[in-house]
Write an enzyme that holds these catalytic residues in place. Structure first.
Site, mmCIF file in Angstrom:
data_model
loop_
_atom_site.group_PDB
_atom_site.id
_atom_site.type_symbol
_atom_site.label_atom_id
_atom_site.label_comp_id
_atom_site.label_asym_id
_atom_site.label_seq_id
_atom_site.Cartn_x
_atom_site.Cartn_y
_atom_site.Cartn_z
ATOM 1 C CB SER A 1 76.806 -14.761 -67.233
ATOM 2 O OG SER A 1 77.104 -13.769 -66.263
ATOM 3 C CE1 TYR B 1 79.002 -11.231 -70.113
ATOM 4 C CE2 TYR B 1 78.072 -10.904 -67.922
ATOM 5 C CZ TYR B 1 78.801 -11.678 -68.812
ATOM 6 O OH TYR B 1 79.319 -12.882 -68.409
#
Length: 277
Positions: free
Chosen positions: A146, A159
């Site tokens: 990501s 995250y």
């Protein structure tokens, strides 16, 4: 059609039932003649994918299990060995995006869930499958990470931590396996998939903003497959990911403040947990 190293390979794809995992699976099968072994938890979604594949369905099979449980990967390796299945490529795609929030608002269970799915699932899969993959004449491991691994933003502590850990692990493995195995990492920006399902916001303004900065799933899959086809080691795709890569390397503190200011100024309910006391 020009031959590509991906052609006719046996590929394991986690999170294959939806989003980018589904798109990658379809392209591997339809454009490269691959045999894809999908891994996910939803049988309903897997059955729907089989139906959508139509005449290509024979090139796809799947197993249903929780990728964040180590024992499941040990069992999966036993299944592969029992059925004399020799994988060439592993694509770790499974992941979750926790709700935007401040660190102190997350429960320990929330933190462990994100780390287990986003990081440890890849640890377990690679540790279990690497010996089998290295037997292939063209072994490869690709981790779909990501843009959050490139730069941490307010509200994404857990995250970003899980994705940064995956990036660091992949980069080390890339050097350890140099000359023996292609190891690639993909850092996509916001993509229009159902990964936002955990955000709990139906606000139209928030959804409009996400759509403005997000790349379509089809476009992202095309970029990823092109990068993998050329065996690129680090792939950063999406305009937002490009900005995060730039600021994360050159101005990490100032950049973080800038992005936080923009998020706060938007006054979107999506970010209430981050900026409202």
């Amino acid at each position: 059609m020009e031959k590509n190293w991906l052609d006719n390979k046996t590929v394991i794809v986690t999170g294959a039932s939806s989003g980018m995992g589904k798109g990658i699976t379809e392209k591997l099968i339809k454009e490269h003649g691959c045999k894809v072994l999908g891994v996910a938890r939803s049988e309903k979604k897997m059955e729907a994918l089989v139906a959508e594949l139509g005449e290509y369905a024979s090139q796809f099979s799947y197993q249903l299990f929780d990728v964040s449980v180590r024992e499941n990967w040990d069992n999966y390796v036993a299944y592969l060995n029992e059925n004399e299945i020799k994988p060439d490529i592993l694509i770790n795609n499974a992941g979750i995006l926790p709700k935007f929030d401040r660190f102190e608002h997350y429960s320990i269970e929330d933190i462990e869930k994100a780390m287990n799915i986003n990081f440890y699932s890849a640890v377990y899969s690679m540790h279990a499958l690497l010996p089998l993959i290295l037997e292939s004449p063209s072994p490869a491991i690709i981790n779909i990470d990501s843009s959050a691994a490139l730069m941490s933003l307010a509200g994404t502590s857990v995250y970003s931590a899980s994705k940064a850990a995956l990036k660091a692990l992949t980069e080390s493995m890339r050097e350890e396996l140099r000359g023996k195995c292609y190891v690639g990492i993909v850092c996509p920006g916001f993509t229009k998939t159902d990964i936002f399902r955990n955000q709990g916001s139906s606000d139209e303004k928030a959804q409009k903003m996400l759509n403005m900065v997000s790349t379509s799933c089809d476009r992202m899959v095309k970029l990823i497959m092109n990068g993998i086809g050329h065996q690129r080691k680090l792939m950063v795709f999406g305009p937002d990911a490009g900005f995060m890569n730039y600021f994360g390397r050159l101005m990490p503190v100032t950049g973080g403040r800038l992005f936080s200011a923009v998020m706060k100024a938007s006054k979107l309910p999506l970010f209430d947990g981050v900026f409202k006391d």
